[in-house]
Enzyme design. Structure first.
Site, PDB file in Angstrom:
ATOM      1  N   HIS A  60      26.095  -0.621 -71.374  1.00  0.00           N
ATOM      2  CA  HIS A  60      25.724   0.586 -70.627  1.00  0.00           C
ATOM      3  C   HIS A  60      24.495   1.316 -71.181  1.00  0.00           C
ATOM      4  O   HIS A  60      23.597   1.691 -70.428  1.00  0.00           O
ATOM      5  CB  HIS A  60      26.929   1.533 -70.603  1.00  0.00           C
ATOM      6  CG  HIS A  60      26.954   2.467 -69.437  1.00  0.00           C
ATOM      7  ND1 HIS A  60      28.112   2.901 -68.855  1.00  0.00           N
ATOM      8  CD2 HIS A  60      25.957   3.067 -68.736  1.00  0.00           C
ATOM      9  CE1 HIS A  60      27.828   3.731 -67.862  1.00  0.00           C
ATOM     10  NE2 HIS A  60      26.534   3.846 -67.770  1.00  0.00           N
TER      11      HIS A  60
ATOM     12  N   LEU B 158      18.104   7.461 -55.367  1.00  0.00           N
ATOM     13  CA  LEU B 158      17.701   8.551 -54.466  1.00  0.00           C
ATOM     14  C   LEU B 158      17.386   9.822 -55.251  1.00  0.00           C
ATOM     15  O   LEU B 158      17.172  10.877 -54.654  1.00  0.00           O
ATOM     16  CB  LEU B 158      18.821   8.824 -53.447  1.00  0.00           C
ATOM     17  CG  LEU B 158      19.194   7.621 -52.577  1.00  0.00           C
ATOM     18  CD1 LEU B 158      20.421   7.922 -51.721  1.00  0.00           C
ATOM     19  CD2 LEU B 158      18.017   7.210 -51.687  1.00  0.00           C
ATOM     20  N   GLY B 159      17.391   9.712 -56.565  1.00  0.00           N
ATOM     21  CA  GLY B 159      17.074  10.876 -57.389  1.00  0.00           C
ATOM     22  C   GLY B 159      18.287  11.501 -58.040  1.00  0.00           C
ATOM     23  O   GLY B 159      18.165  12.502 -58.749  1.00  0.00           O
TER      24      GLY B 159
ATOM     25  N   TYR C 185      33.136   6.052 -65.821  1.00  0.00           N
ATOM     26  CA  TYR C 185      33.109   6.899 -64.626  1.00  0.00           C
ATOM     27  C   TYR C 185      34.484   7.528 -64.424  1.00  0.00           C
ATOM     28  O   TYR C 185      35.350   6.997 -63.716  1.00  0.00           O
ATOM     29  CB  TYR C 185      32.645   6.118 -63.394  1.00  0.00           C
ATOM     30  CG  TYR C 185      31.217   5.616 -63.493  1.00  0.00           C
ATOM     31  CD1 TYR C 185      30.329   6.163 -64.428  1.00  0.00           C
ATOM     32  CD2 TYR C 185      30.736   4.613 -62.657  1.00  0.00           C
ATOM     33  CE1 TYR C 185      29.029   5.709 -64.534  1.00  0.00           C
ATOM     34  CE2 TYR C 185      29.424   4.157 -62.759  1.00  0.00           C
ATOM     35  CZ  TYR C 185      28.577   4.713 -63.699  1.00  0.00           C
ATOM     36  OH  TYR C 185      27.286   4.265 -63.805  1.00  0.00           O
TER      37      TYR C 185
END
Ligand SMILES: NC(=O)c1ccc[n+]([C@@H]2O[C@H](COP(=O)([O-])OP(=O)(O)OC[C@H]3O[C@@H](n4cnc5c(N)ncnc54)[C@H](OP(=O)(O)O)[C@@H]3O)[C@@H](O)[C@H]2O)c1
Length: 285
Positions: A128, A210-211, A53
């Site tokens: 991952h 949440l998409g 990230y």
């Protein structure tokens, strides 16, 4: 907050996904720290991150370092916080995502994550994403060795299919504690993995619950289904969505991403929202 289990650790039923605070479109550090502190204030004790990230090639582990700083500067007790990181995904700096599941690489990546997080053992380390160039058994064997060496306290996998879940559980000698797969109203195809986790008592962490970052506002195009239920309860459609996840199984621990204190505060409240049979029927998924 209602609690759930990941291996031998009790966590708040809603976690925090760290990705929006470190990839493209991320906020400044001050807002990110406030977001993480707001999550802790709200009773969140699971923070999901990954060495991948980040944006530039020279800032691998941006999100892990951010979380370590946020925990160090938090005024309260952080001893019950579980930081779950991942290895095996890379960002070369051109916006793309690549994979490397070789055992040597995973060992090095884990060492680097340990340093950035400033801990002696990583609470939960997740493979991952499967690397098609590396035998899955070899990559999971690296996780087993890290467990045996005490470098990681618990092991999980991500983006896995049912066969890989069973294989990882066998290689780890029954010590697989979590599976993190994409799952949301707009992406239901990880239902077999969720059901298998429920059967085996393994925590299931839906990613992009949440998409996804760019689609969370309209719940991946499914906002209409959630709007009426949300209005009846006087809450946001996103909160209803997270309560829907929690209703799926006691092994589910959603990890909504956030880059603002308001959104994670709202998401954390989903733990207290009980959907009725009528609500669930109306959602129809
Ligand atoms: N294992 C994997 O391969 C993988 C892949 C992708 C993601 N993940 C993990 O899963 C986490 C969650 O996925 P995601 O971040 O991609 O997508 P997501 O959780 O579906 O959506 C994140 C976005 O939702 C917004 N949001 C959160 N709670 C809200 C609320 N209550 N009301 C309105 N908006 C809300 C946030 O907005 P603001 O930014 O405005 O706060 C955030 O940008 C990631 O952060 C990461 O930790 C894992």
């Amino acid at each position: 907050m209602q609690s759930r289990r990941i291996g031998d650790v009790t966590v708040g039923a809603i976690g925090l996904g760290g990705m929006p605070m470190s990839i493209e479109g991320r906020p400044d550090e001050e807002r990110s720290i406030r977001t993480i502190h707001a999550a802790l204030d709200a009773g969140i004790t699971l923070i999901d991150t990954a060495d991948a990230y980040h944006v530039g090639a020279d800032e691998v582990g941006h999100n892990e370092s951010l979380i370590a700083r946020a925990l160090a500067t938090y005024g309260g007790d952080t001893s019950s916080v579980l930081v779950a990181t991942k290895g095996g995904h890379l960002r070369p700096g051109d916006g793309s995502w690549t994979v490397n599941g070789s055992p040597d690489y995973l060992r090095q990546a884990c060492e680097a994550s340990l340093k950035r997080l400033g801990v002696e053992a990583i609470g939960l380390y997740q493979y991952h994403r499967p690397d098609p160039q590396v035998d899955y058994a070899d990559a999971i064997g690296a996780l087993r060795d890290l467990l045996d060496a005490g470098k990681i306290r618990m092991a999980g996998i991500s983006n896995a299919d049912p066969g890989q879940i069973r294989q990882a559980q066998e290689i780890l000698g029954g010590r697989l504690v979590s599976v993190q797969n994409q799952f949301s109203p707009a992406f239901l195809s990880s239902e077999p993995e969720l059901r298998l986790c429920d059967e085996l008592g393994i925590a299931f962490l839906p990613w992009s619950p949440l998409g996804g970052i760019s689609k969370a506002a309209e719940l991946g195009g499914h906002a209409d289904r959630f709007a009426a239920v949300a209005e009846r309860h006087g809450v946001s459609p996103q909160r209803v969505c997270l309560a829907w996840h929690l209703d799926k199984s006691p092994v589910v621990v959603p990890i909504p991403g956030a880059s603002r204190p308001e959104t994670i505060r709202d998401s954390a409240e989903a733990s207290e929202l009980k959907l009725t049979a009528d609500d669930l029927a109306e959602l129809g998924i």
